[in-house]
Design an enzyme around this catalytic site. Structure first.
Site, mmCIF file in Angstrom:
data_model
loop_
_atom_site.group_PDB
_atom_site.id
_atom_site.type_symbol
_atom_site.label_atom_id
_atom_site.label_comp_id
_atom_site.label_asym_id
_atom_site.label_seq_id
_atom_site.Cartn_x
_atom_site.Cartn_y
_atom_site.Cartn_z
ATOM 1 N N ASN A 168 1.024 4.007 7.622
ATOM 2 C CA ASN A 168 0.738 2.767 6.901
ATOM 3 C C ASN A 168 1.610 1.601 7.360
ATOM 4 O O ASN A 168 1.159 0.455 7.331
ATOM 5 C CB ASN A 168 0.950 3.038 5.397
ATOM 6 C CG ASN A 168 1.085 1.768 4.600
ATOM 7 O OD1 ASN A 168 0.099 1.075 4.357
ATOM 8 N ND2 ASN A 168 2.311 1.417 4.202
ATOM 9 N N TYR B 25 -2.837 -9.700 16.175
ATOM 10 C CA TYR B 25 -2.915 -8.779 15.022
ATOM 11 C C TYR B 25 -4.234 -8.009 15.086
ATOM 12 O O TYR B 25 -4.257 -6.776 14.942
ATOM 13 C CB TYR B 25 -2.786 -9.546 13.693
ATOM 14 C CG TYR B 25 -2.902 -8.618 12.503
ATOM 15 C CD1 TYR B 25 -1.928 -7.662 12.252
ATOM 16 C CD2 TYR B 25 -4.012 -8.664 11.655
ATOM 17 C CE1 TYR B 25 -2.033 -6.782 11.176
ATOM 18 C CE2 TYR B 25 -4.128 -7.799 10.571
ATOM 19 C CZ TYR B 25 -3.133 -6.850 10.341
ATOM 20 O OH TYR B 25 -3.257 -5.974 9.293
ATOM 21 N N PHE C 14 0.829 -1.213 0.000
ATOM 22 C CA PHE C 14 0.000 0.000 0.000
ATOM 23 C C PHE C 14 0.861 1.259 0.000
ATOM 24 O O PHE C 14 0.572 2.221 -0.720
ATOM 25 C CB PHE C 14 -0.892 0.063 1.251
ATOM 26 C CG PHE C 14 -1.873 -1.063 1.405
ATOM 27 C CD1 PHE C 14 -2.206 -1.898 0.350
ATOM 28 C CD2 PHE C 14 -2.501 -1.281 2.635
ATOM 29 C CE1 PHE C 14 -3.125 -2.932 0.505
ATOM 30 C CE2 PHE C 14 -3.418 -2.299 2.799
ATOM 31 C CZ PHE C 14 -3.734 -3.134 1.750
ATOM 32 N N ARG D 215 12.339 0.500 6.252
ATOM 33 C CA ARG D 215 13.643 0.030 6.746
ATOM 34 C C ARG D 215 14.569 -0.403 5.620
ATOM 35 O O ARG D 215 15.764 -0.489 5.802
ATOM 36 C CB ARG D 215 13.456 -1.153 7.715
ATOM 37 C CG ARG D 215 12.789 -0.774 9.019
ATOM 38 C CD ARG D 215 12.337 -2.017 9.750
ATOM 39 N NE ARG D 215 11.383 -2.767 8.931
ATOM 40 C CZ ARG D 215 10.866 -3.946 9.243
ATOM 41 N NH1 ARG D 215 11.209 -4.523 10.375
ATOM 42 N NH2 ARG D 215 9.999 -4.541 8.441
ATOM 43 N N THR E 2 -0.359 -8.101 -1.267
ATOM 44 C CA THR E 2 0.877 -7.317 -1.127
ATOM 45 C C THR E 2 1.918 -8.282 -0.538
ATOM 46 O O THR E 2 1.720 -9.497 -0.599
ATOM 47 C CB THR E 2 0.655 -6.145 -0.149
ATOM 48 O OG1 THR E 2 0.299 -6.706 1.129
ATOM 49 C CG2 THR E 2 -0.467 -5.214 -0.613
ATOM 50 N N PHE F 175 2.121 -8.607 2.502
ATOM 51 C CA PHE F 175 1.548 -8.835 3.833
ATOM 52 C C PHE F 175 1.575 -10.317 4.259
ATOM 53 O O PHE F 175 2.065 -10.650 5.342
ATOM 54 C CB PHE F 175 0.108 -8.295 3.850
ATOM 55 C CG PHE F 175 -0.617 -8.516 5.143
ATOM 56 C CD1 PHE F 175 -0.465 -7.652 6.207
ATOM 57 C CD2 PHE F 175 -1.464 -9.613 5.302
ATOM 58 C CE1 PHE F 175 -1.139 -7.853 7.410
ATOM 59 C CE2 PHE F 175 -2.142 -9.827 6.500
ATOM 60 C CZ PHE F 175 -1.977 -8.941 7.544
HETATM 61 P P1 NDP Z 1 3.590 -4.915 2.963
HETATM 62 O O1 NDP Z 1 4.288 -5.976 3.747
HETATM 63 O O2 NDP Z 1 3.629 -5.000 1.478
HETATM 64 O O3 NDP Z 1 4.125 -3.483 3.402
HETATM 65 C C1 NDP Z 1 4.393 -3.171 4.740
HETATM 66 C C2 NDP Z 1 5.257 -1.929 4.809
HETATM 67 O O4 NDP Z 1 5.462 -1.602 6.189
HETATM 68 C C3 NDP Z 1 6.615 -2.110 4.170
HETATM 69 O O5 NDP Z 1 6.929 -0.984 3.406
HETATM 70 C C4 NDP Z 1 7.548 -2.218 5.356
HETATM 71 O O6 NDP Z 1 8.807 -1.641 5.031
HETATM 72 C C5 NDP Z 1 6.839 -1.348 6.392
HETATM 73 N N1 NDP Z 1 7.241 -1.693 7.747
HETATM 74 C C6 NDP Z 1 6.986 -2.845 8.413
HETATM 75 N N2 NDP Z 1 7.575 -2.809 9.625
HETATM 76 C C7 NDP Z 1 8.204 -1.603 9.714
HETATM 77 C C8 NDP Z 1 9.001 -0.983 10.714
HETATM 78 N N3 NDP Z 1 9.248 -1.585 11.878
HETATM 79 N N4 NDP Z 1 9.481 0.248 10.477
HETATM 80 C C9 NDP Z 1 9.237 0.869 9.297
HETATM 81 N N5 NDP Z 1 8.497 0.347 8.316
HETATM 82 C C10 NDP Z 1 8.001 -0.892 8.524
HETATM 83 O O7 NDP Z 1 2.088 -4.950 3.484
HETATM 84 P P2 NDP Z 1 0.811 -4.015 3.172
HETATM 85 O O8 NDP Z 1 1.131 -2.983 2.195
HETATM 86 O O9 NDP Z 1 -0.297 -4.930 2.906
HETATM 87 O O10 NDP Z 1 0.583 -3.390 4.620
HETATM 88 C C11 NDP Z 1 0.485 -2.016 4.858
HETATM 89 C C12 NDP Z 1 -0.484 -1.797 6.003
HETATM 90 O O11 NDP Z 1 -1.773 -2.267 5.608
HETATM 91 C C13 NDP Z 1 -0.159 -2.527 7.293
HETATM 92 O O12 NDP Z 1 -0.443 -1.666 8.368
HETATM 93 C C14 NDP Z 1 -1.117 -3.720 7.282
HETATM 94 O O13 NDP Z 1 -1.401 -4.160 8.577
HETATM 95 C C15 NDP Z 1 -2.324 -3.089 6.627
HETATM 96 N N6 NDP Z 1 -3.297 -3.965 5.999
HETATM 97 C C16 NDP Z 1 -2.950 -4.887 5.051
HETATM 98 C C17 NDP Z 1 -3.916 -5.658 4.446
HETATM 99 C C18 NDP Z 1 -3.606 -6.700 3.434
HETATM 100 O O14 NDP Z 1 -4.411 -7.640 3.252
HETATM 101 N N7 NDP Z 1 -2.485 -6.610 2.718
HETATM 102 C C19 NDP Z 1 -5.339 -5.456 4.750
HETATM 103 C C20 NDP Z 1 -5.593 -4.478 5.774
HETATM 104 C C21 NDP Z 1 -4.607 -3.751 6.332
HETATM 105 P P3 NDP Z 1 10.237 -2.232 5.416
HETATM 106 O O15 NDP Z 1 10.116 -3.721 5.425
HETATM 107 O O16 NDP Z 1 11.136 -1.706 4.362
HETATM 108 O O17 NDP Z 1 10.515 -1.646 6.749
HETATM 109 C C1 8X3 Z 2 -5.014 -7.742 6.872
HETATM 110 C C2 8X3 Z 2 -6.311 -8.311 6.484
HETATM 111 O O1 8X3 Z 2 -8.071 -9.983 7.191
HETATM 112 O O2 8X3 Z 2 -5.847 -10.846 6.758
HETATM 113 O O3 8X3 Z 2 -5.171 -6.701 7.766
HETATM 114 O O4 8X3 Z 2 -6.317 -9.606 8.732
HETATM 115 S S1 8X3 Z 2 -6.628 -9.757 7.359
#
Ligand code: NDP
Ligand code: 8X3
Length: 252
Positions: A87, A153, A14, A34, A188, A190
């Site tokens: 995010n 979570y 995202f 990071r 993603t 994730f």
């Molecule tokens: P990604 O794993 O693709 O991206 C996560 C991002 O968070 C990366 O850029 C990572 O960067 C950064 N990050 C993680 N830990 C740290 C840290 N300690 N310090 C700095 N940056 C950090 O996942 P998404 O894009 O899916 O997730 C983004 C957000 O959306 C999260 O909050 C997730 O919980 C939420 N979300 C995701 C969903 C999904 O189904 N994908 C649905 C609902 C919510 P780096 O590793 O370089 O530090």
């Molecule tokens: C990520 C979506 O439903 O896998 O926040 O928890 S779910």
């Protein structure tokens, strides 16, 4: 007029799509994460393609001192942050509570809750000073409904839901908008992170239905920033059409 947008976790998913969406609009970006190399790659790409200014800051949102240093040492021309997108976040592991890995719990709570709080704590005074700003927290359907083995979570995302409401109440008198965008299943990195690099298991999450793409969520985040100053969206739940709740999917 172009704005300054700070996005945490812009190295993938995202965050990267949100950065790209705002760049397309001509906005200047502070991108964080990071993985320094990925930040560099994205900065170069956005500068070249969209002719915007990009500042990349490599730090861990879990480390209060790193967050404080990153924000307090912003060059003057980058201090007027119009929009903060909290995010950065993750799920790590998926176990019943009695078998939970405490280190995984700490990673989730420290990143999703404390990291978001540190960012808000150090950026919001800059907005208060200017009497304008918009904070967008990325929550989740997991912050609205609890599902099996989602325990910690879900807890961290319920905390994001509550913190978003509290932040809005505290900042209302300072003319600052506070929005939560809470997505459902999106393809993603994730799930790869949640299942600790097990790609087969991660890919399995998205089999049989069309999940959200990072760009879909980025479009919603962008939209909530396009409304007139007197209009504020508090909360958006954005789901794949084939997902009716945290656990109900139409899979074929
Ligand atoms: P990604 O794993 O693709 O991206 C996560 C991002 O968070 C990366 O850029 C990572 O960067 C950064 N990050 C993680 N830990 C740290 C840290 N300690 N310090 C700095 N940056 C950090 O996942 P998404 O894009 O899916 O997730 C983004 C957000 O959306 C999260 O909050 C997730 O919980 C939420 N979300 C995701 C969903 C999904 O189904 N994908 C649905 C609902 C919510 P780096 O590793 O370089 O530090
Ligand atoms: C990520 C979506 O439903 O896998 O926040 O928890 S779910």
């Amino acid at each position: 007029m172009n704005k300054t947008i700070l996005i945490t976790g812009a190295t993938s998913g995202f965050g990267k799509a949100i950065a790209t969406r705002f760049a397309k609009d001509g906005d200047d970006l502070i991108i964080t994460g990071r993985r320094e190399e990925l930040l560099m790659e994205l900065s170069a790409e956005l500068r070249k393609k969209y002719k915007v200014e990009v500042l990349s800051l490599c730090f861990d949102v879990r480390v209060k001192e790193e967050v404080e240093f990153a924000i307090s040492s912003l060059p003057d021309e980058w201090k007027d942050i119009d929009i903060l997108v909290n995010n950065a976040g993750l799920a790590v592991g998926m176990n019943p509570i009695q078998e939970g890995v405490i280190d995984d719990w700490e990673k989730m709570i420290d990143t999703n809750v404390k990291g978001l709080l540190y960012m808000t704590r150090f950026v919001s005074p800059l907005m208060v000073e200017r009497k304008k700003g918009h904070i967008i927290n990325i929550g989740s359907i997991a912050g609205k409904e609890v599902y099996p083995m989602g325990n910690v979570y879900c807890g961290s995302k319920f905390a994001v839901d509550a913190i978003t409401k509290g932040t809005r109440i505290d900042l209302v008198t300072h003319n600052i908008k506070v929005t939560q965008v809470a997505p459902g299943a999106a393809d993603t990195e994730f799930s790869l992170v949640r299942f600790k690099g097990d790609k087969k298991r991660a890919d399995g999450v998205y089999k049989g239905f069309k999940p959200l793409l990072a760009e879909d969520v980025a479009e919603v985040v962008f939209y909530v920033t396009t409304l007139p100053p007197h209009v504020s969206i508090h909360d958006v739940v954005v789901m794949p059409t084939a997902q009716a709740s945290a656990v109900n999917f139409y899979k074929v």
